[in-house]
Design a protein around this motif. Structure first.
Motif, short mmCIF file in Angstrom:
data_model
loop_
_atom_site.label_atom_id
_atom_site.label_comp_id
_atom_site.label_asym_id
_atom_site.label_seq_id
_atom_site.Cartn_x
_atom_site.Cartn_y
_atom_site.Cartn_z
N GLU A 87 3.46 -31.84 -45.94
CA GLU A 87 3.40 -31.43 -47.37
C GLU A 87 3.73 -32.70 -48.15
N LEU A 88 3.29 -32.64 -49.22
CA LEU A 88 3.39 -33.88 -50.30
C LEU A 88 5.02 -34.05 -50.49
N GLY A 89 5.53 -35.34 -50.41
CA GLY A 89 6.85 -35.50 -50.50
C GLY A 89 7.68 -35.35 -49.23
N SER A 90 7.20 -34.71 -48.23
CA SER A 90 7.82 -34.74 -47.09
C SER A 90 7.90 -35.98 -46.09
N VAL A 91 9.12 -36.11 -45.24
CA VAL A 91 9.06 -37.25 -44.57
C VAL A 91 8.50 -37.06 -43.16
N VAL A 92 7.66 -37.66 -42.66
CA VAL A 92 6.72 -37.49 -41.38
C VAL A 92 7.37 -38.71 -40.35
N GLU A 93 7.15 -38.34 -39.05
CA GLU A 93 7.34 -39.45 -37.94
C GLU A 93 5.89 -39.60 -37.12
N GLY A 94 5.42 -40.73 -37.18
CA GLY A 94 4.49 -40.88 -36.10
C GLY A 94 4.41 -42.26 -35.57
N LYS A 95 3.15 -42.20 -34.87
CA LYS A 95 2.94 -43.65 -33.99
C LYS A 95 1.92 -44.42 -34.60
N VAL A 96 1.95 -45.55 -34.79
CA VAL A 96 0.98 -46.47 -35.26
C VAL A 96 -0.15 -46.75 -34.22
N GLY A 123 -4.02 -51.87 -44.18
CA GLY A 123 -3.05 -50.94 -43.59
C GLY A 123 -2.97 -50.63 -42.45
N ALA A 124 -2.09 -49.45 -42.04
CA ALA A 124 -2.10 -48.82 -40.64
C ALA A 124 -2.23 -47.47 -40.67
N PHE A 125 -3.10 -47.20 -39.56
CA PHE A 125 -3.29 -45.75 -39.36
C PHE A 125 -2.16 -45.36 -38.47
N VAL A 126 -1.54 -43.95 -38.78
CA VAL A 126 -0.40 -43.51 -38.15
C VAL A 126 -0.88 -42.23 -37.53
N GLU A 127 -0.59 -41.78 -36.31
CA GLU A 127 -1.07 -40.43 -35.83
C GLU A 127 0.25 -39.48 -36.07
N VAL A 171 -0.36 -56.82 -42.56
CA VAL A 171 0.44 -55.69 -42.27
C VAL A 171 0.96 -55.78 -40.53
N SER A 172 0.35 -56.65 -39.64
CA SER A 172 0.92 -57.07 -38.54
C SER A 172 2.26 -57.53 -38.43
N ASP A 173 2.82 -58.28 -39.42
CA ASP A 173 4.04 -59.18 -39.62
C ASP A 173 5.18 -57.88 -39.77
N GLY A 186 1.49 -49.06 -31.34
CA GLY A 186 2.63 -48.30 -30.50
C GLY A 186 3.92 -48.12 -31.41
N ASP A 187 4.43 -48.84 -32.52
CA ASP A 187 5.54 -48.54 -33.07
C ASP A 187 5.62 -47.17 -33.67
N THR A 188 6.89 -46.52 -33.52
CA THR A 188 7.20 -45.09 -34.11
C THR A 188 7.74 -45.50 -35.45
N VAL A 189 7.02 -44.83 -36.72
CA VAL A 189 7.41 -45.04 -37.87
C VAL A 189 7.74 -43.75 -38.73
N LYS A 190 8.82 -43.70 -39.64
CA LYS A 190 8.87 -42.72 -40.35
C LYS A 190 8.44 -43.00 -41.72
N ALA A 191 7.71 -42.21 -42.52
CA ALA A 191 7.12 -42.53 -43.68
C ALA A 191 7.08 -41.06 -44.62
N LYS A 192 6.90 -41.39 -46.03
CA LYS A 192 6.87 -40.30 -46.85
C LYS A 192 5.49 -39.94 -47.29
#
Length: 146
Positions: A4-13, A20-24, A46-48, A53-59
């Motif tokens: 949902e809009l505004g939620s925090v999700v976790e995914g893998k780059v 930019g970067a695509f996150v699954e 972006v690669s800096d 393979g990184d796991t990221v949390k994003a809004k």
């Protein structure tokens, strides 16, 4: 859990691009972290900041009608009150025009501040140059009478 809009999700780059970067994400969905949403500072590449393979949390900052999901790492962090845009004077009110603001040595200036300063300096230099060249040509269009 639905995205949902505004939620925090976790995914893998999964892929790094120039923009930019695509996150699954969960349920096989894919979101994009645009280069402008990777970090608070200037991002040349972006690669800096991210690697495949990184796991990221994003809004989640937007979901368009086609189902494209826009993500932001930058908006995960709370803005500090003394940031350049949110500077407050001693009374706790936002700084207005003409009020004291920290100089550039104390705080890094935002792009808008740097651009404003550049335009002001440039305008002053052009005015000085015009004044100097007008005096050499007789200035203000005056002509000598024969």
């Amino acid at each position: 859990m639905a995205i949902e809009l505004g939620s925090v999700v976790e995914g893998k780059v999964t892929r790094i691009m120039n923009f930019g970067a695509f996150v699954e994400l969960e349920e096989g969905k894919v979101g994009l972290i645009h280069i402008s949403e990777v970090a608070d500072e200037y991002v040349n590449s972006v690669s800096d900041f991210l690697k495949e393979g990184d796991t990221v949390k994003a809004k989640v900052i937007s979901i368009d009608q086609n189902g494209k999901i826009a993500l932001s790492i930058k908006k995960m962090k709370p803005q500090s009150q003394d940031s350049d845009r949110g500077f407050r004077n001693p009374k706790g009110k936002p700084a207005g025009r003409g009020e004291h603001r920290p100089n550039n040595r104390q705080m890094s200036a935002s792009f808008e501040d740097k651009l404003s300063k550049f335009l002001k300096d440039s305008d002053e230099r052009l005015t000085d140059l015009k004044r100097k060249t007008d005096s050499k040509r007789g200035g203000r269009g005056s002509r000598r009478s024969d």
